[in-house]
Design an enzyme around this catalytic site. Sequence first.
Site, PDB file in Angstrom:
ATOM      1  N   SER A  77      39.831  29.562   3.947  1.00 34.06           N
ATOM      2  CA  SER A  77      40.000  29.469   5.404  1.00 34.06           C
ATOM      3  C   SER A  77      41.187  28.621   5.828  1.00 34.06           C
ATOM      4  O   SER A  77      41.452  28.498   7.020  1.00 34.06           O
ATOM      5  CB  SER A  77      38.725  28.893   6.031  1.00 34.06           C
ATOM      6  OG  SER A  77      37.629  29.753   5.801  1.00 34.06           O
ATOM      7  N   LYS A 118      32.291  24.577  13.249  1.00 32.68           N
ATOM      8  CA  LYS A 118      33.641  24.071  13.041  1.00 32.68           C
ATOM      9  C   LYS A 118      34.247  23.483  14.314  1.00 32.68           C
ATOM     10  O   LYS A 118      35.073  22.569  14.264  1.00 32.68           O
ATOM     11  CB  LYS A 118      34.541  25.194  12.515  1.00 32.68           C
ATOM     12  CG  LYS A 118      34.187  25.660  11.100  1.00 32.68           C
ATOM     13  CD  LYS A 118      35.097  26.776  10.651  1.00 32.68           C
ATOM     14  CE  LYS A 118      34.770  27.229   9.227  1.00 32.68           C
ATOM     15  NZ  LYS A 118      35.634  28.335   8.781  1.00 32.68           N
TER      16      LYS A 118
END
EC number: 3.4.21.-
Length: 839
Positions: free
Chosen positions: A775, A818
């Site tokens: 990511s 996140k």
Amino acid sequence: MAESVDLPIRLAILPFRNKVLLPGAIIRIRCTSPSSVKLVEQELWQREEKGLIGILPVRDSAEAASTPSPGVQTSKNQEETSDSHKLNGKNQPEVIHWHNRGVAARALHLSRGVEKPSGRVTYIVVLEGLCRFSVQELTTRGTYYTARIIPLDMTKSDMDQVEQDPEFVMLSRQFKAMAMELISVLEQKQKTGGRTKVLLETVPVHKLADIFVASFEISFEEQLSMLDSVDLKVRLLKATELVDRHLQSIRVAEKITQKVEGQLSKSQKEFLLRQQMRAIKEELGDNDDEDDDVATLERKMKAAGMPPNIWKHAQRELRRLKKMQPQQPGYNSSHVYLDLLADLPWQKASEEHELDLKAAKDHLDSDHYGLVKIKHRIIEYLAVRKLKPDARGPVLCFVGPPGVGKTSLASSIATALGRKFVRISLGGVKDEADIRGHRRTYIGSMPGRLIDGLKRVGVCNPVMLLDEIDKTGSDVRGDPASALLEVLDPEQNKTFNDHYLNVPYDLSKVIFVATANRVQPVPPPLLDRMEVIELPGYTPEEKLNIAMRHLIPRVLDQHGLNFDFLQIPEAMVKLVIQRYTREAGVRNLERNLAAIARAAAVRVAEREHAIPLSKDVQQIASPLLESRLADGADVEMEIIPMGVNNHDISQALRITSPLVVDEAMLEKVLGPPRYDDRETADRIATPGISVGLVWTAFGGEVQFVEATAMVGKGDLHLTGQLGDVIKESAQIAMTWVRARATQLKLATAEETNLLEGRDIHIHFPAGAIPKDGPSAGVTLVTALVSLFSQRKVRTDTAMTGEMTLRGSVLPVGGIKDKVYFQLIFMWFILLLVTSEIKQ
């Protein structure tokens, strides 16, 4: 080995069977063979002084084709001996297998028997062992053998040096203590041992070891091993072991004898006493069995409602228990086992009331803020249970970071269903017996945690929470996760077999709920039996509502406060969330609020001590009252009587102004802010730095990526304890930026190589923390574009997502986890150069 010296030894190889002469010991040899008789007559009988003779232990004679030759080395000593072998009918010598080490012996006594008519004479020789020697070479001379030998005893100087060794001193003391104990035992048993004690005090330890061992009945191999023990430490150690073994054998024999005699007398005594007790009860008419433990257990078992097959098994165990005496070893374990069978809820279940979905929804809303999808799934689960109570619903598994309310959700399900709730902690469980129980053959055996939980809760249909199911492990004792396969399978748990119970138990009525922080550690077969419901972390807005509705009232109640004493404004709670906590759950937030409550409790307690008290009257003082008295105004004072044991002192303080938390108090109680909103702006003050978002099992985190250039050969350096996947993401990001350098106006058409004459170094701060995953692709691209374009990245933007070589950003998960505070997630990279791309 000692140096070779001249010794007056006549070496005689006497084949006496399976006997070993040790130095210091005395042995009697019967000489009947012609060779032995001839040796005695020639070497000893005809001499006035009985000289020395060497003895080598040998095994039984056996035919062999080779001549014995223990060694070929030479020595300064060479003594001759005489010995002859028997000859068979074919005049073939009988080969004798002997040992290559022997003992020099002194003849103490010789006796000659009566000569038989056949002319055969028998001699009896009594020999005393003196010292060990080694045979270096054997040669034949006629019917006799000549041997080269070398003595093995240590010289006096060597002996003095060994006696100063601490290890030798310790072994000597240990041997003497063991030998003295053996002598004491033999003296009590045989009324002897006086001479042996004197011998123990006068003879040197190295000789004493041989003397003691020679008196034991040990095997021929052990005798040879003792003969070969030239080293004094080894010899003492072997002698100590043999003495200890002999001592233990004597004790075991005595113990067995005493036990047999004691059991016989004890059983006779118990039988007589029980007969007398029975007669006394009959005479007194006190033959009621209300207080009889076994009778009470039997009535308890009858009331347990066991299934027929279980009841038959329990009756068989009960009959076995009645035949046993309470003093027998297995009585207590059988009683505990039957007591467990009687305590288990075989048929007892919680009475379920009519399920009210609206009330259940209100209860979930009051206990949990947010979690809309999760609460909707729970309502669906409860609706199915309402329409079909015996439905085999799925096993719900709540997965999420710590502190998001997984355990409390399971408790809310139990409350909505009107069932009892039991929690089984599986964190750190590595033994399969924790699930299935131990077998009754083991000492200290007990049932598994599931059966023990059902016994504690007392019903067969509770809501059972399997907490931290991802924290189980496996070792040599089994795999608890594999044992849970039977528990969570509705087709198998009808006949769950606990090893301790050893009878099937029906777990199909139990509603199982599991919790975990991560899905990855859970084995796929076990995960297939559960429906995973993910609980993301809370946003700052959700944390604020949870704190105002649930955390603050609970913290005040736990510290004996209320809103009349302490008030925490909403703005201060926001500051606590932003500056002092960065987590997915609310546990650290609750800890910080508790710290504020403790500080307020200290002030309230100090105020109570400052108020003067009389016996039954409390005088109240406040800043407002003092100001009015100073102005000379008329003030009405109310007298509040207080009981001696009444703790309502704090109620009288309500007229004082409550403590309102402000920013200065926050910093005083909680310390300087741990997280600052200006952190990102300060760290992205130069080009080449970007901000990424990372998902962990404990929530989302911010990850900075730093890139810099230096003079070099075009190499790419990566640091920060990175995994292989994230290293590949850096290579992809570098390739993508170099391929589109002209399009992004990072280089002219003539100079398309961005790495010419320079190296690129990419670093992930917090180098002690391992990092891996795909990511970080877009974050790496942004850092490289910022470095080559010399333009700073926006301080209010963070990014996440895997980058491909075509420039696509793949879908990502855990967005809610996140995103933190005011960081805005973006799906596309290159926001800094959007206008340039469009042009």
